[in-house]
Design an enzyme around this catalytic site. Structure first.
Site, PDB file in Angstrom:
ATOM      1  N   ARG A  13       0.863  -1.190   0.000  1.00 43.66           N
ATOM      2  CA  ARG A  13       0.000   0.000   0.000  1.00 43.66           C
ATOM      3  C   ARG A  13       0.901   1.243   0.000  1.00 43.66           C
ATOM      4  O   ARG A  13       1.048   1.904  -1.018  1.00 43.66           O
ATOM      5  CB  ARG A  13      -0.947  -0.013   1.205  1.00 43.66           C
ATOM      6  N   HIS A  17       3.458   3.780  -3.615  1.00 49.59           N
ATOM      7  CA  HIS A  17       4.011   5.083  -4.012  1.00 49.59           C
ATOM      8  C   HIS A  17       5.405   4.913  -4.633  1.00 49.59           C
ATOM      9  O   HIS A  17       5.748   5.581  -5.607  1.00 49.59           O
ATOM     10  CB  HIS A  17       4.166   5.999  -2.793  1.00 49.59           C
ATOM     11  N   SER A 167       3.347  10.727   8.762  1.00 43.51           N
ATOM     12  CA  SER A 167       3.295  10.647   7.291  1.00 43.51           C
ATOM     13  C   SER A 167       4.497  11.286   6.614  1.00 43.51           C
ATOM     14  O   SER A 167       4.948  10.840   5.565  1.00 43.51           O
ATOM     15  CB  SER A 167       2.035  11.352   6.775  1.00 43.51           C
ATOM     16  N   HIS A 194       3.047   4.328  12.888  1.00 43.44           N
ATOM     17  CA  HIS A 194       3.435   4.174  11.481  1.00 43.44           C
ATOM     18  C   HIS A 194       4.483   5.246  11.200  1.00 43.44           C
ATOM     19  O   HIS A 194       4.175   6.440  11.261  1.00 43.44           O
ATOM     20  CB  HIS A 194       2.184   4.362  10.614  1.00 43.44           C
ATOM     21  N   HIS A 196       7.898   7.036   9.021  1.00 43.62           N
ATOM     22  CA  HIS A 196       8.638   7.188   7.758  1.00 43.62           C
ATOM     23  C   HIS A 196      10.074   7.588   8.082  1.00 43.62           C
ATOM     24  O   HIS A 196      10.344   8.189   9.119  1.00 43.62           O
ATOM     25  CB  HIS A 196       7.968   8.219   6.840  1.00 43.62           C
ATOM     26  N   TYR A 285       4.030  16.816   2.907  1.00 45.33           N
ATOM     27  CA  TYR A 285       3.770  15.649   2.056  1.00 45.33           C
ATOM     28  C   TYR A 285       4.702  15.616   0.843  1.00 45.33           C
ATOM     29  O   TYR A 285       5.038  16.673   0.281  1.00 45.33           O
ATOM     30  CB  TYR A 285       2.338  15.693   1.525  1.00 45.33           C
TER      31      TYR A 285
END
Lengths: 333, 333
Positions: A13, A17, A167, A194, A196, A285
């Site tokens: 998922r 990207h 994120s 989660h 990054h 983002y």
């Protein structure tokens, strides 16, 4: 600190990207099969931006995600298949279809200050008999008290688990700790993290989250995720094993599939380069990058200054028109 | 926690492993020049295994390291050039020559339990008017009390700084914390940390070290180091900046040189792959890998089991003959 952590693999998922949403049925089948063999409890399969994400705006999937979900379900007798849903991009109908195909967990994602738009979707997931996860994206953008309030909303809607989602890869370990600690003191449900890796602390943050009581952790094999990628699952399993924390995962099998099945698919390795570092440092983002680069050229300013200013102003997805304003403002200074 | 950290860039020493010791004078000149422009305080230049390391056993340098040191000194009017010396590989004469060429800092490295062999070299460095660093390699292999004793020896010999060196990338943040804390309570001199990223916690460990009072930190631009590489310098500068900790380094210049000068030199990106993860998980030197792979084939065992057993037995460099014994033992089980 729990001595048992439940992992969700997001390479199919978030990792979508990293390969511009070009997964084939064969790739999904072989990745899920080997993750299932390695006893990964949950595997998320969706467009990178969740169900319904395939579009000109977010990037067209090579294969309809429902076909990928179907393929994943067909080869997993141990791992449960999860889907991501961002209300506004995906719909209740998408969720029902995924459930019909065999998805067992719905992860309903909203911006950290917009948990209220997850109500209907979390409730529907529960009615469908799915596990429901509330997924608070861009968690670095809200003060701790706001994060807690928003998480509480998701819990009240029926979420079984609430995730702190970094994120942009912008949080640091001490910031993760205070967030998880505050949630732990307030929520009844399980707490997830989660991460990054844009600031090279995906693993450090994950360990900080676990230390404070998070029990659900996302990872991606070979860091296959947006930006600089996620907490690297096979490394996390090794680290937790060293700490005496059980994941139930077969480390060697996971290492082997990462090396032999996933690495060859990656178009380029998940390094922290100038762009991904800038995104983590600015806290924005990755979709802003291209716009910022264009605006930087047009106004002869450094794109990093634009991104940092966007982060400072807490600009989020959907406000891309602000990028020109910020660039013009910097040029006038 | 100090609000000022002094960085040493090791891409031209530890990073030499990543490019099989093939640095050219031109590469060193352009890297040092750009690090100097970015205001990096110390730049280490030596063979990957320190002065005198160029050999069939450790890998032949393309260019005599003294020529590289000379080139580095010639283009740095801000950064000080440091050299690494492992007694037994390098000699006092090598150190004198490096000093004559303009090196200002001597980092004397020993196995974590063998600080006593650094006495003569640390004393000579001080007599030569150099800053002297004691560098305790494979720090994960000794209990905290032993580490403290050994560090105290180096301090007594005259070291200005003592480093905890996680050569195998095997330490976890809580283990780094207890080590730095114990040293902080015992030593008068500054404490440093040198991390490797095999378990994806180089940055997490570095932040843990800083939290406990380490003020000297090693990094390598673009992770250019042995194993999975070191704490990524340009990312560290960004992270410390976010934390309000000063390094004096120009972040944008460092990001630019990492992207434009260092990345193109790398033969392959510094990912955490099956091999580097295994080394960190097992806690052994990367030089064991080739031997373990050969022994694995010969005895039909998994090379990972060999490496893990070698780590358990705390086998170190020079004891490579044990690899066959361990493999044979595993095959008999």
């Amino acid at each position: 600190m729990s001595n048992e952590i439940i992992l969700t693999e997001v390479a199919l998922r978030d990792g979508s990207h990293a390969i511009s949403h070009q997964y084939t049925v064969e790739q999904v089948r072989s990745i899920v099969q080997s993750l299932n063999d390695a006893m990964i409890p949950y595997i998320e399969v969706s467009h990178g931006d969740g169900l319904g994400g395939s579009s000109l705006q977010y990037g067209l999937s090579k294969v309809d995600e429902m076909k990928l979900i179907e393929a994943a379900v067909s080869v997993s007798n141990f791992s449960k298949i999860a889907v991501l849903l961002i209300p506004g991009i995906g719909t209740i109908e998408d969720l029902k279809e995924a459930k019909k195909l065999g998805a067992k967990m719905a992860r309903v994602a909203t911006h950290v200050t917009e948990a209220d738009i997850s109500k209907q979707h979390i409730e529907t997931a529960k009615e469908l008999g799915m596990e429901a996860v509330g997924f608070l994206m861009m968690s670095h953008m809200a003060p701790v008290e706001t994060l807690v309030e928003q998480a509480k909303l998701m819990e009240n809607y029926g979420a079984d688990i609430v995730y702190v989602v970094d994120s942009a890869g912008a949080l640091l370990p001490h910031e993760v700790k205070e967030r998880i600690r505050a949630l732990r003191q307030t929520l009844e449900v399980d707490i997830g993290f989660h991460g990054h890796n844009n600031l090279s602390v995906a693993m450090g943050n994950t360990l900080a989250a676990i230390e404070e009581g998070a029990t659900r952790i996302d990872g991606s094999v070979r860091c296959l995720g947006a930006g600089a990628g996620n907490t690297q699952t096979e490394v996390l399993v090794a680290v937790l094993d060293k700490m005496g924390i059980s994941t139930g995962v077969d480390l060697y099998k996971l290492m082997d599939m990462a090396e032999e099945i996933v690495a060859p698919i990656l178009p380029k390795p998940q390094e922290i380069n100038r762009d991904s570092l800038t995104l983590g440092y600015a806290g924005v983002y990755s979709s802003f990058l291209l716009h910022a680069n264009r605006a930087a050229k047009r106004f002869s300013v450094d794109s990093r200054d634009i991104l940092i200013e966007l982060g400072r102003q807490k600009i989020v997805g959907g406000q891309e028109d602000m990028i020109i304003d910020v660039a013009a403002g910097l040029a006038n200074k």
